[in-house]
Design an enzyme around this catalytic site. Structure first.
Site, PDB file in Angstrom:
ATOM      1  N   SER A  47       0.847  -1.203   0.000  1.00  0.00           N
ATOM      2  CA  SER A  47       0.000   0.000   0.000  1.00  0.00           C
ATOM      3  C   SER A  47       0.878   1.247   0.000  1.00  0.00           C
ATOM      4  O   SER A  47       0.383   2.342  -0.223  1.00  0.00           O
ATOM      5  CB  SER A  47      -0.920   0.002   1.220  1.00  0.00           C
ATOM      6  OG  SER A  47      -0.178  -0.201   2.407  1.00  0.00           O
ATOM      7  N   GLU A 117      -0.366 -12.338  -1.677  1.00  0.00           N
ATOM      8  CA  GLU A 117      -1.801 -12.250  -1.943  1.00  0.00           C
ATOM      9  C   GLU A 117      -2.244 -13.420  -2.806  1.00  0.00           C
ATOM     10  O   GLU A 117      -1.729 -13.598  -3.923  1.00  0.00           O
ATOM     11  CB  GLU A 117      -2.126 -10.944  -2.678  1.00  0.00           C
ATOM     12  CG  GLU A 117      -1.928  -9.714  -1.826  1.00  0.00           C
ATOM     13  CD  GLU A 117      -2.348  -8.436  -2.550  1.00  0.00           C
ATOM     14  OE1 GLU A 117      -2.942  -8.508  -3.640  1.00  0.00           O
ATOM     15  OE2 GLU A 117      -2.073  -7.360  -2.002  1.00  0.00           O
ATOM     16  N   GLU A 184      -9.172  -9.444   3.839  1.00  0.00           N
ATOM     17  CA  GLU A 184      -9.473  -8.045   3.491  1.00  0.00           C
ATOM     18  C   GLU A 184     -10.842  -7.934   2.832  1.00  0.00           C
ATOM     19  O   GLU A 184     -11.167  -8.671   1.889  1.00  0.00           O
ATOM     20  CB  GLU A 184      -8.388  -7.492   2.556  1.00  0.00           C
ATOM     21  CG  GLU A 184      -8.684  -6.044   2.155  1.00  0.00           C
ATOM     22  CD  GLU A 184      -7.502  -5.288   1.557  1.00  0.00           C
ATOM     23  OE1 GLU A 184      -6.395  -5.844   1.480  1.00  0.00           O
ATOM     24  OE2 GLU A 184      -7.712  -4.124   1.175  1.00  0.00           O
TER      25      GLU A 184
HETATM   26  O1  KIV Z   1      -0.443  -3.360   1.600  1.00  0.00           O
HETATM   27  C1  KIV Z   1      -1.116  -3.323   2.634  1.00  0.00           C
HETATM   28  O2  KIV Z   1      -1.101  -2.340   3.385  1.00  0.00           O
HETATM   29  C2  KIV Z   1      -1.936  -4.473   2.960  1.00  0.00           C
HETATM   30  C3  KIV Z   1      -2.930  -4.307   4.057  1.00  0.00           C
HETATM   31  C4  KIV Z   1      -4.044  -3.478   3.591  1.00  0.00           C
HETATM   32  C5  KIV Z   1      -3.374  -5.602   4.604  1.00  0.00           C
HETATM   33  O3  KIV Z   1      -1.831  -5.482   2.329  1.00  0.00           O
END
Ligand code: KIV
Length: 286
Positions: A47, A117, A184
Protein backbone atom coordinates in the site's frame (compact mmCIF):
# COMPACT_ATOMS: atom_id res chain seq x y z
CA UNK A 1 12.39 -3.47 26.69
CA UNK A 2 9.72 -4.62 24.21
CA UNK A 3 10.36 -8.10 22.79
CA UNK A 4 9.53 -8.83 19.16
CA UNK A 5 6.66 -11.25 18.74
CA UNK A 6 7.60 -14.77 17.66
CA UNK A 7 5.47 -17.15 15.61
CA UNK A 8 4.78 -19.47 18.60
CA UNK A 9 3.70 -16.45 20.65
CA UNK A 10 1.44 -15.31 17.83
CA UNK A 11 -0.22 -18.71 17.70
CA UNK A 12 -0.64 -18.60 21.48
CA UNK A 13 -2.38 -15.23 21.17
CA UNK A 14 -5.05 -16.88 19.03
CA UNK A 15 -5.46 -19.72 21.51
CA UNK A 16 -5.73 -17.24 24.40
CA UNK A 17 -8.12 -15.03 22.38
CA UNK A 18 -5.72 -12.10 22.78
CA UNK A 19 -6.39 -9.66 19.90
CA UNK A 20 -3.42 -8.98 17.61
CA UNK A 21 -2.77 -5.33 16.68
CA UNK A 22 -0.98 -4.88 13.37
CA UNK A 23 -0.35 -1.61 11.55
CA UNK A 24 1.47 -0.70 8.36
CA UNK A 25 4.60 1.45 8.42
CA UNK A 26 6.86 2.52 5.59
CA UNK A 27 9.71 4.54 7.05
CA UNK A 28 11.79 5.19 10.15
CA UNK A 29 9.50 7.61 12.03
CA UNK A 30 6.31 5.62 11.36
CA UNK A 31 8.06 2.44 12.52
CA UNK A 32 9.51 4.06 15.64
CA UNK A 33 6.18 5.55 16.69
CA UNK A 34 4.38 2.25 16.03
CA UNK A 35 6.88 0.32 18.13
CA UNK A 36 6.69 2.90 20.93
CA UNK A 37 2.89 2.58 20.84
CA UNK A 38 3.20 -1.18 21.24
CA UNK A 39 1.89 -2.67 17.99
CA UNK A 40 2.33 -6.46 17.85
CA UNK A 41 3.40 -6.60 14.21
CA UNK A 42 4.29 -4.07 11.54
CA UNK A 43 3.36 -4.66 7.92
CA UNK A 44 5.49 -2.94 5.31
CA UNK A 45 2.56 -3.09 2.94
CA UNK A 46 2.77 -2.52 -0.77
CA UNK A 47 0.00 0.00 0.00
CA UNK A 48 3.07 2.23 0.14
CA UNK A 49 2.46 2.49 -3.61
CA UNK A 50 -0.77 4.36 -2.84
CA UNK A 51 -0.02 6.27 0.34
CA UNK A 52 3.69 7.07 -0.04
CA UNK A 53 4.60 6.84 -3.73
CA UNK A 54 1.42 8.31 -5.21
CA UNK A 55 0.40 5.45 -7.53
CA UNK A 56 -3.28 4.63 -8.17
CA UNK A 57 -2.79 0.93 -7.38
CA UNK A 58 -0.14 -1.32 -5.81
CA UNK A 59 0.74 -2.86 -9.19
CA UNK A 60 3.70 -0.56 -10.02
CA UNK A 61 5.46 -1.21 -6.68
CA UNK A 62 8.87 -2.90 -7.20
CA UNK A 63 10.82 -5.33 -5.08
CA UNK A 64 13.50 -2.63 -4.69
CA UNK A 65 10.87 -0.25 -3.26
CA UNK A 66 9.89 -2.87 -0.67
CA UNK A 67 13.52 -3.57 0.28
CA UNK A 68 14.32 0.14 0.62
CA UNK A 69 11.30 0.86 2.83
CA UNK A 70 11.67 -2.33 4.87
CA UNK A 71 15.24 -1.35 5.78
CA UNK A 72 14.06 1.96 7.19
CA UNK A 73 11.23 0.29 9.12
CA UNK A 74 13.54 -2.35 10.61
CA UNK A 75 15.91 0.40 11.80
CA UNK A 76 12.97 2.22 13.39
CA UNK A 77 11.37 -0.80 15.06
CA UNK A 78 14.15 -3.22 16.00
CA UNK A 79 11.96 -4.94 18.62
CA UNK A 80 8.89 -5.58 16.52
CA UNK A 81 8.05 -8.39 14.12
CA UNK A 82 8.16 -6.96 10.58
CA UNK A 83 6.24 -8.55 7.71
CA UNK A 84 6.87 -7.25 4.19
CA UNK A 85 4.61 -7.61 1.17
CA UNK A 86 6.00 -9.40 -1.85
CA UNK A 87 4.93 -6.98 -4.58
CA UNK A 88 2.99 -7.69 -7.76
CA UNK A 89 4.07 -10.82 -9.67
CA UNK A 90 7.31 -11.30 -7.72
CA UNK A 91 6.06 -14.67 -6.41
CA UNK A 92 4.44 -15.83 -9.63
CA UNK A 93 7.50 -16.14 -11.86
CA UNK A 94 8.46 -19.69 -10.92
CA UNK A 95 9.99 -21.23 -7.79
CA UNK A 96 13.51 -19.89 -8.24
CA UNK A 97 12.41 -16.27 -8.64
CA UNK A 98 9.91 -16.60 -5.78
CA UNK A 99 12.59 -17.88 -3.42
CA UNK A 100 15.16 -15.33 -4.58
CA UNK A 101 12.75 -12.42 -4.20
CA UNK A 102 11.54 -13.47 -0.74
CA UNK A 103 15.13 -14.06 0.37
CA UNK A 104 16.07 -10.53 -0.76
CA UNK A 105 13.29 -9.05 1.38
CA UNK A 106 14.72 -10.87 4.39
CA UNK A 107 18.46 -10.59 3.69
CA UNK A 108 18.62 -7.09 2.20
CA UNK A 109 15.48 -5.62 3.76
CA UNK A 110 15.64 -7.32 7.15
CA UNK A 111 12.00 -8.50 7.14
CA UNK A 112 11.09 -11.35 9.47
CA UNK A 113 8.34 -12.68 7.21
CA UNK A 114 6.68 -12.04 3.86
CA UNK A 115 3.05 -11.66 2.80
CA UNK A 116 1.59 -13.03 -0.44
CA UNK A 117 -1.80 -12.25 -1.94
CA UNK A 118 -3.74 -15.28 -3.11
CA UNK A 119 -5.39 -18.56 -2.10
CA UNK A 120 -4.98 -22.27 -2.74
CA UNK A 121 -3.15 -21.63 -6.03
CA UNK A 122 -0.17 -20.40 -3.96
CA UNK A 123 0.19 -23.61 -1.93
CA UNK A 124 3.39 -24.66 -3.72
CA UNK A 125 5.00 -21.25 -3.31
CA UNK A 126 4.13 -21.19 0.40
CA UNK A 127 5.54 -24.68 0.91
CA UNK A 128 8.71 -23.70 -0.91
CA UNK A 129 9.21 -20.54 1.16
CA UNK A 130 8.38 -22.04 4.54
CA UNK A 131 10.63 -25.04 3.88
CA UNK A 132 13.43 -22.51 3.25
CA UNK A 133 12.76 -20.90 6.63
CA UNK A 134 10.78 -17.94 5.31
CA UNK A 135 7.60 -17.36 7.31
CA UNK A 136 4.58 -16.53 5.16
CA UNK A 137 1.46 -14.54 5.96
CA UNK A 138 -1.38 -15.22 3.51
CA UNK A 139 -3.82 -12.59 2.22
CA UNK A 140 -7.24 -13.44 0.77
CA UNK A 141 -10.55 -11.69 0.20
CA UNK A 142 -9.87 -8.45 -1.61
CA UNK A 143 -6.36 -8.76 -3.01
CA UNK A 144 -5.42 -5.26 -4.25
CA UNK A 145 -2.68 -6.54 -6.58
CA UNK A 146 -5.47 -8.20 -8.65
CA UNK A 147 -7.65 -5.10 -8.75
CA UNK A 148 -7.63 -5.02 -12.56
CA UNK A 149 -8.89 -8.59 -12.64
CA UNK A 150 -11.43 -8.17 -9.82
CA UNK A 151 -12.69 -4.93 -11.36
CA UNK A 152 -12.61 -2.68 -8.28
CA UNK A 153 -12.29 -2.61 -4.52
CA UNK A 154 -15.45 -4.37 -3.35
CA UNK A 155 -16.47 -6.70 -0.55
CA UNK A 156 -15.55 -10.33 -1.30
CA UNK A 157 -17.20 -13.63 -0.39
CA UNK A 158 -20.80 -12.41 -0.59
CA UNK A 159 -22.28 -15.29 -2.60
CA UNK A 160 -22.24 -18.83 -1.19
CA UNK A 161 -19.80 -19.99 -3.93
CA UNK A 162 -17.40 -17.14 -3.16
CA UNK A 163 -17.75 -17.81 0.56
CA UNK A 164 -16.99 -21.51 0.10
CA UNK A 165 -13.93 -20.68 -2.02
CA UNK A 166 -12.63 -18.24 0.57
CA UNK A 167 -13.01 -20.83 3.32
CA UNK A 168 -11.19 -23.44 1.21
CA UNK A 169 -8.44 -20.93 0.39
CA UNK A 170 -7.90 -20.17 4.08
CA UNK A 171 -7.61 -23.90 4.85
CA UNK A 172 -5.21 -24.39 1.93
CA UNK A 173 -2.98 -21.56 3.19
CA UNK A 174 -2.93 -23.13 6.65
CA UNK A 175 -2.07 -26.55 5.23
CA UNK A 176 0.70 -25.09 3.08
CA UNK A 177 2.34 -23.63 6.19
CA UNK A 178 1.27 -19.98 6.36
CA UNK A 179 1.49 -18.64 9.93
CA UNK A 180 -1.57 -16.42 9.54
CA UNK A 181 -4.01 -15.00 7.01
CA UNK A 182 -5.06 -11.44 6.28
CA UNK A 183 -8.76 -11.24 5.41
CA UNK A 184 -9.47 -8.04 3.49
CA UNK A 185 -12.96 -6.69 2.78
CA UNK A 186 -14.83 -9.85 3.70
CA UNK A 187 -18.26 -10.01 5.34
CA UNK A 188 -18.15 -10.19 9.12
CA UNK A 189 -19.92 -13.56 9.28
CA UNK A 190 -17.60 -15.21 6.77
CA UNK A 191 -14.47 -13.81 8.44
CA UNK A 192 -15.67 -15.19 11.79
CA UNK A 193 -16.38 -18.58 10.20
CA UNK A 194 -12.88 -18.66 8.67
CA UNK A 195 -11.37 -17.67 12.02
CA UNK A 196 -13.11 -20.61 13.72
CA UNK A 197 -12.16 -23.03 10.95
CA UNK A 198 -8.39 -22.64 11.02
CA UNK A 199 -5.80 -22.84 13.78
CA UNK A 200 -3.66 -19.95 12.51
CA UNK A 201 -4.59 -16.34 13.31
CA UNK A 202 -6.75 -14.27 10.98
CA UNK A 203 -5.92 -10.58 10.72
CA UNK A 204 -8.84 -8.58 9.40
CA UNK A 205 -9.06 -5.33 7.47
CA UNK A 206 -12.67 -4.53 6.73
CA UNK A 207 -13.54 -8.03 7.91
CA UNK A 208 -15.45 -7.22 11.08
CA UNK A 209 -15.15 -8.12 14.72
CA UNK A 210 -14.64 -11.87 14.56
CA UNK A 211 -10.99 -11.97 13.43
CA UNK A 212 -8.06 -12.77 15.72
CA UNK A 213 -6.46 -9.43 14.96
CA UNK A 214 -6.79 -6.24 12.94
CA UNK A 215 -4.55 -4.40 10.52
CA UNK A 216 -4.99 -0.90 9.15
CA UNK A 217 -2.94 1.48 7.06
CA UNK A 218 -0.87 4.02 9.02
CA UNK A 219 -1.89 6.94 6.79
CA UNK A 220 -5.58 6.03 7.12
CA UNK A 221 -5.73 5.90 10.92
CA UNK A 222 -3.88 9.21 11.13
CA UNK A 223 -5.48 10.86 8.06
CA UNK A 224 -1.89 11.53 7.01
CA UNK A 225 -2.09 12.95 3.50
CA UNK A 226 -4.22 15.27 1.47
CA UNK A 227 -7.82 14.40 0.70
CA UNK A 228 -7.77 10.99 2.44
CA UNK A 229 -11.05 9.36 1.46
CA UNK A 230 -13.42 8.16 4.17
CA UNK A 231 -13.58 4.36 4.12
CA UNK A 232 -16.22 2.44 6.06
CA UNK A 233 -13.66 -0.07 7.35
CA UNK A 234 -11.29 2.59 8.71
CA UNK A 235 -11.38 4.42 11.99
CA UNK A 236 -9.19 7.53 12.10
CA UNK A 237 -7.64 8.34 15.44
CA UNK A 238 -6.07 11.67 14.46
CA UNK A 239 -6.04 14.18 11.63
CA UNK A 240 -2.36 14.65 10.99
CA UNK A 241 -2.89 15.83 7.40
CA UNK A 242 -4.80 18.94 8.53
CA UNK A 243 -2.30 19.57 11.33
CA UNK A 244 0.65 19.36 8.91
CA UNK A 245 -1.00 21.54 6.27
CA UNK A 246 -1.86 24.32 8.70
CA UNK A 247 1.63 24.19 10.28
CA UNK A 248 3.27 24.52 6.85
CA UNK A 249 0.89 27.33 5.87
CA UNK A 250 1.87 29.19 9.04
CA UNK A 251 5.59 28.61 8.33
CA UNK A 252 5.28 29.91 4.75
CA UNK A 253 3.36 32.92 6.00
CA UNK A 254 5.94 33.69 8.70
CA UNK A 255 8.84 33.44 6.23
CA UNK A 256 7.06 35.81 3.87
CA UNK A 257 6.21 38.31 6.60
CA UNK A 258 9.65 37.89 8.20
CA UNK A 259 8.06 36.80 11.48
CA UNK A 260 10.45 33.82 11.29
CA UNK A 261 13.29 33.54 12.13
CA UNK A 262 13.35 35.52 15.37
CA UNK A 263 16.41 36.47 17.38
CA UNK A 264 16.07 33.25 19.41
CA UNK A 265 16.49 31.15 16.24
CA UNK A 266 19.68 32.98 15.21
CA UNK A 267 23.34 32.55 16.20
CA UNK A 268 25.07 35.77 17.29
CA UNK A 269 28.77 36.42 16.75
CA UNK A 270 30.74 37.36 19.87
CA UNK A 271 31.03 41.09 20.35
CA UNK A 272 34.53 41.81 18.94
CA UNK A 273 33.86 39.85 15.76
CA UNK A 274 30.49 41.53 15.55
CA UNK A 275 32.13 44.97 15.45
CA UNK A 276 34.37 43.84 12.55
CA UNK A 277 31.46 42.44 10.62
CA UNK A 278 29.50 45.65 11.19
CA UNK A 279 32.44 47.60 9.83
CA UNK A 280 32.75 45.35 6.77
CA UNK A 281 29.07 45.55 5.89
CA UNK A 282 28.40 49.01 7.18
CA UNK A 283 25.85 47.68 9.62
CA UNK A 284 23.53 46.53 6.87
CA UNK A 285 22.05 43.18 6.37
CA UNK A 286 20.20 42.75 9.66
O1 KIV B 1 -0.44 -3.36 1.60
C1 KIV B 1 -1.12 -3.32 2.63
O2 KIV B 1 -1.10 -2.34 3.39
C2 KIV B 1 -1.94 -4.47 2.96
C3 KIV B 1 -2.93 -4.31 4.06
C4 KIV B 1 -4.04 -3.48 3.59
C5 KIV B 1 -3.37 -5.60 4.60
O3 KIV B 1 -1.83 -5.48 2.33
Amino acid sequence: MKQALTLPKLKAMKAQKKPIAMLTAYDHPSAMLSEEAGVDMILVGDSLGNVVLGYDTTVPVKLEDMIYHTRAVVRGAPNTMIVTDMPFATYRLGPEATLRNAARLMQEGGAHAVKLEGGAELSDEIRLLTSAGIPVLGHIGLTPQSVHQIGGYRVQGKSSEEAEKLLQDAKALEQAGAFGVVLELVTEELAAAVTHSISIPTIGIGAGRGCDGQVLVYHDILRYGSGIRDKKMVKSYANIGDTIRSAITEYVDEVRTKAFPEEKHSFPLDQSASQNVTKLYGGEGK
